[in-house]
Structure formats: structure tokens, C-alpha cells
Design an enzyme around this catalytic site. Structure first.
Site, PDB file in Angstrom:
ATOM      1  N   LYS A  55       0.598  -1.144   0.258  1.00 35.23           N
ATOM      2  CA  LYS A  55       0.087   0.018  -0.003  1.00 35.23           C
ATOM      3  C   LYS A  55       0.734   1.479  -0.367  1.00 35.23           C
ATOM      4  O   LYS A  55       2.110   1.071   0.462  1.00 35.23           O
ATOM      5  CB  LYS A  55      -0.834  -0.265   1.117  1.00 35.23           C
ATOM      6  CG  LYS A  55      -1.743   1.177   1.634  1.00 35.23           C
ATOM      7  CD  LYS A  55      -2.796   0.443   2.551  1.00 35.23           C
ATOM      8  CE  LYS A  55      -3.784   2.046   2.117  1.00 35.23           C
ATOM      9  NZ  LYS A  55      -4.925   1.557   3.908  1.00 35.23           N
ATOM     10  N   SER A 130      -9.419   2.471   2.140  1.00 36.30           N
ATOM     11  CA  SER A 130      -7.939   3.546   1.671  1.00 36.30           C
ATOM     12  C   SER A 130      -7.072   2.396   0.554  1.00 36.30           C
ATOM     13  O   SER A 130      -6.761   2.580  -0.138  1.00 36.30           O
ATOM     14  CB  SER A 130      -7.621   4.483   2.784  1.00 36.30           C
ATOM     15  OG  SER A 130      -7.433   3.459   3.178  1.00 36.30           O
ATOM     16  N   SER A 154     -10.409   0.814   5.976  1.00 42.63           N
ATOM     17  CA  SER A 154      -9.643   0.692   5.011  1.00 42.63           C
ATOM     18  C   SER A 154      -9.411  -0.825   4.960  1.00 42.63           C
ATOM     19  O   SER A 154      -9.170  -1.035   3.271  1.00 42.63           O
ATOM     20  CB  SER A 154      -8.619   1.330   4.963  1.00 42.63           C
ATOM     21  OG  SER A 154      -8.896   2.810   5.454  1.00 42.63           O
TER      22      SER A 154
END
Length: 480
Positions: A55, A130, A154
Site C-alpha cells: 500500500k 483506502s 480501509s
């Protein structure tokens, strides 16, 4: 294996935009070394040679950590984040970074640096956030494992929208020394994968304590080694379609009730449970704003013009907080935790939907209304997941077939505080149950259709610098 991943990425990622920066040259060197170790019968760890995505909020040495913010394009990391270092020690090969909303704020992975990530099942729709780039990369089979993080959902939200598995562990499971507020359990790191076996393989590599994270303590390094499916006939399942009082789209309500009906004959009990645990939304508003102030506005004097609308909204909330607000939020979180513990005296897991609405177009920042109720700030639609974050315990999202729109539908399981083993065991059992029934089997995207859609996801995306949602002021000092 690396060549296969890179070939698939080259063909289909331009249509999804799941990945940002690449580590190709180093990855090829590492893959060659891994091949030699396997040929010699001496792999360096359980993930030796496995390509992964990281990420774009977690450092990988030599790659930029942009957080989707234009001012951080040149922010090249000098060393790996702990979670990345642990994966490398297990033999994993970092192939690329995955896309996020700016600074991880929001449930739609779109930012002014990399553009938007589309859903592999329909690239005009959101992949979630996210950890949206990670979820899309997994669903599209670009990479077998990806990292994620979770404050208000997320890990869970994008996993549900993309039909993969996202696991938010208890705060003591995966050390997070980069957490701005080291004593706060609201933000955690976790694994994402296409199925439970892969997720457990990754979890074993990243779990464990670190001196930089005060929430973690040394534990048995093999604590997740022998997890097996729970006896599904003995599971006591509580469920709630709306966490007690949240607006949920009618199609989502119908789809969730169908999952409850499918599960009920196979478990010991499957009963509705009262999830009205307190003023959860106001509590989360304050705790989230506190964490954003700590990360972006510690002095209270800086400009937030360099941030997008969502970060600016959270900082604005934080600037309006009083010491009494903060004290109340921490007291209320404790009360919520204790009420949740009482609920789980009668149930092994709590079952909920993960996302309150079907996937919407990615150009829409967030849904303005759900069931006629206005969303007063950009993350209010994430309440099904962020309320679960308040308890500090584990939560996981499992794919369970399609919703009415034909896109993946995910169900969320909440476990007891520090009850990670039991929750993962139950998840293994439910995963097998879902796979055994045609209506709930995991889906596979047709990427040829995705390619033919020809959606432009890389156009620069900007938002007004101080948009707080619908334009109204959020009063966190009173009930929201």
C-alpha cells in the site's frame, strides 16, 4: 511466477490503475535468487519468491511513498516499513505500490497524483478505500498478496467491493511503530488476500511485537500456525443488518438477509443482536479527528492548503475539539467496548454487511444520501466498518457471491477483543460454507470486459481544498 504477474499487470492494469510505482528491476534479481534457493532445496522462508503489493502509505526502500499527495511525489523511502521488512524476511518480493485515496482519507481510492482505481468487475465503479489498489490488484490476480491498513474500514470496505478477504486484527497482533498516536488502537495494519489460506500465510509473516509499538507485547511466534476451521455446527452467530440504526440501501439489506438465511441452517444459533452500543458516531468523529491533528496539525498553526478536502475536513474537526470532548470520547469508547463484550457473551461472532450501498461511480467522492439520510461528512457512509473499529477487536470481510448489481457482496464478521484466533477459525468455516453454495460462491472478474470498457482512470483529480462534505459544519462537541 513473477513474469506471469508482470504480464498480467501490463495487459490489464492500465484499465484498472491499481498499481502506482514499480520495483521491477530489483524484483527480477530477487526472483532469480529465489529460483536458485528453491532449486537447492533451501528456501529462505514460507513466502520465498511470492510477488506482493504494498500500500502506498507504507515505506519500501527505494520507492516513493506519495500517500497520493502531489507534494510527496519525491518522497523516496530510505528503508522498509516493519511490515514490509517482515515480508521480505519471509522471502516475499515487492513488485509494486498500490493506490490509495490522498493520505488514506476516504473510501474511494482516487488522488491527484495517480488518479482513480477502478473496480475489476466494472472499472467505472469504485474499488473502495483506502486499500483500494491492493483489493483491486488481488481481485484481478495481478499479485497473490497485498498489504493494507485500517482505521475506519480501509481493509474491509475495498475487500468487500472487490470480492477478496480483508482482515483487521486486534491492535496487538501486527506491530505498527509508524502509528502517530502509539497508544491508540484505532489504526492497525493487516493482510489482504484472495482467500483465507493465503491470508493466514501472510499473517504468520507479519504478526508479532515491536518495541516501537506500545500496544504489542511478545507472544508465541507460532500463535497463528495451527488455525483450523471451527465446527460450524457449534457456531453461535449474532447478526445485525444496520448496526442498530444506520441507513442501509434496500438492495444491501435484501442481499445480507439472504446470507443470514443461507447460514442459519448450518450453525448452532443465528439470531438478531442489538448493536446499539452508545454514541458511536460522535465517538469516532473525535478519535479520528484527534489522529489527523496528530499527523497533520500537531502545532495547530500550519496551513492545510497542501492537503485535499478530506484531510482538511478532519483537521478542521480537530481544531474545534476541547479537552472535554477528547475525555468524553475515550470514556465512551471504553463504555462501547464493555457493552460489546456483553453482547459476545452469547455469540461467537457478530455478522454484518460491510458496505451500506452498492459500488457507485468512482467520480463520486462518496454517497450524499443513503435511505434518505444525508451524509454529514465524507466518511459517514463507512459507519458499518468504523463502528467495529471502536471495539479494538478483530474484524474480517469475506466474499459471498454477488449483490443485486452483479458485483461482489462481502459480509463482515466481528470477533471478541483479542479473539483473533477464534474469529479466523470461524472465517475459515464460513468461507467453506459460502463456496459450497452457488449463490454465495466467490466471483472472478472477466478482465477482457474490463479492458474493453476503456475508462480513463489516470486523469488528474482535484477537489476543493476545504470541502467538508455537504458544506455544513460538523459540531463534534454535541451529538452528530
Amino acid at each position: 511466477m513473477l513474469d506471469a504477474c508482470l504480464d498480467r499487470i501490463a495487459r490489464y492494469d492500465p484499465s484498472l490503475n491499481a498499481l502506482t510505482t514499480f520495483n521491477t528491476e530489483r524484483a527480477r534479481v530477487e526472483a532469480s535468487a529465489s529460483t536458485q534457493r528453491w532449486a537447492a532445496g533451501r528456501p529462505c522462508g514460507p513466502l520465498d519468491g511470492v510477488p506482493i503489493g504494498v500500500k502506498d502509505m507504507q515505506d519500501v526502500a527505494g520507492l516513493p511513498t506519495t500517500n497520493g499527495n502531489p507534494l510527496m511525489r519525491g518522497n523516496v523511502a530510505e528503508q522498509d516499513a516493519l511490515i514490509v521488512a517482515r515480508l521480505r524476511r519471509a522471502g516475499a518480493i515487492v513488485v509494486a505500490k498500490t493506490n490509495v485515496p490522498e493520505f488514506g482519507a476516504g473510501g474511494n481510492s482516487v488522488n491527484p497524483v495517480w488518479g482513480a482505481t477502478g473496480n475489476p468487475y466494472d472499472p467505472t465503479r469504485i474499488a473502495g478505500g483506502s486499500s483500494g489498489g491492493s483489493a483491486a490488484a488481488l481481485a484481478a490476480s495481478f499479485l497473490p498478496l497485498c498489504t493494507g491498513s485500517d482505521t475506519g474500514g480501509s481493509l474491509r470496505l475495498p475487500a468487500a467491493l472487490c470480492g477478496v478477504v480483508g482482515y483487521r486484527p486486534s491492535g496487538d497482533v501486527v506491530a505498527h511503530p509508524g502509528r502517530p498516536l502509539g497508544w491508540s488502537v484505532i489504526s492497525v495494519l493487516g493482510p489482504m488476500a484472495r482467500n483465507m489460506d493465503d491470508l493466514l500465510l501472510m499473517l504468520r509473516a507479519i504478526q508479532g511485537a515491536d518495541a516501537g509499538d506500545p500496544l504489542t507485547v511478545p507472544t508465541d511466534p507460532a500463535r497463528f500456525d495451527d488455525i483450523t476451521p471451527a465446527d460450524i455446527g457449534g457456531l453461535r452467530v449474532g447478526y445485525s443488518v444496520d448496526f442498530g440504526d444506520l441507513p442501509v440501501d434496500p438492495d444491501v439489506r435484501v442481499a445480507f438477509q439472504a446470507r443470514v438465511k443461507a447460514i442459519a441452517p448450518h450453525v448452532a444459533t443465528c439470531e438478531p443482536v442489538d448493536m446499539n452500543l452508545g454514541q458511536m458516531d460522535r465517538c469516532f468523529d473525535i478519535l479520528r479527528a484527534e489522529s489527523f491533528v496528530a499527523a497533520f496539525d500537531a502545532t495547530g498553526e500550519g496551513s492545510v492548503d497542501q492537503f485535499g478536502a478530506h484531510v482538511a475536513a478532519n483537521v478542521a474537526l480537530g481544531r474545534g475539539l476541547s479537552f472535554r470532548d477528547r475525555a468524553w470520547a475515550h470514556l465512551e469508547q471504553t463504555r462501547i467496548l464493555r457493552r460489546f463484550r456483553e453482547r459476545t457473551d452469547d455469540f461467537d461472532i457478530i455478522l454484518l454487511p460491510t458496505v451500506p450501498v452498492p459500488a457507485f461511480p468512482w467520480r463520486q467522492s462518496y454517497p450524499a444520501r443513503i435511505e434518505g439520510q444525508e451524509m454529514d461528512i465524507y466518511y459517514r457512509w463507512l459507519a458499518l466498518t468504523y463502528r467495529g473499529s471502536l471495539m479494538g477487536g478483530p474484524a474480517i470481510t469475506l466474499p459471498s457471491g454477488a449483490g443485486a448489481d452483479g458485483l461482489p457482496f462481502g459480509v463482515q464478521l466481528l470477533g471478541r477483543l483479542q479473539g483473533d484466533r477464534a474469529l479466523l477459525s470461524a472465517a475459515l468455516s464460513l468461507e467453506a460454507l459460502f463456496a459450497s453454495m452457488p449463490a454465495t460462491r466467490p466471483l472472478t472478474p472477466d478482465l477482457k470486459l474490463t479492458l474493453s470498457a476503456q475508462v480513463d482512470l489516470k486523469s488528474p483529480v482535484t477537489h476543493p481544498p476545504h470541502e467538508t462534505g455537504t458544506g455544513q459544519t460538523i459540531q463534534v462537541g454535541s451529538a452528530v
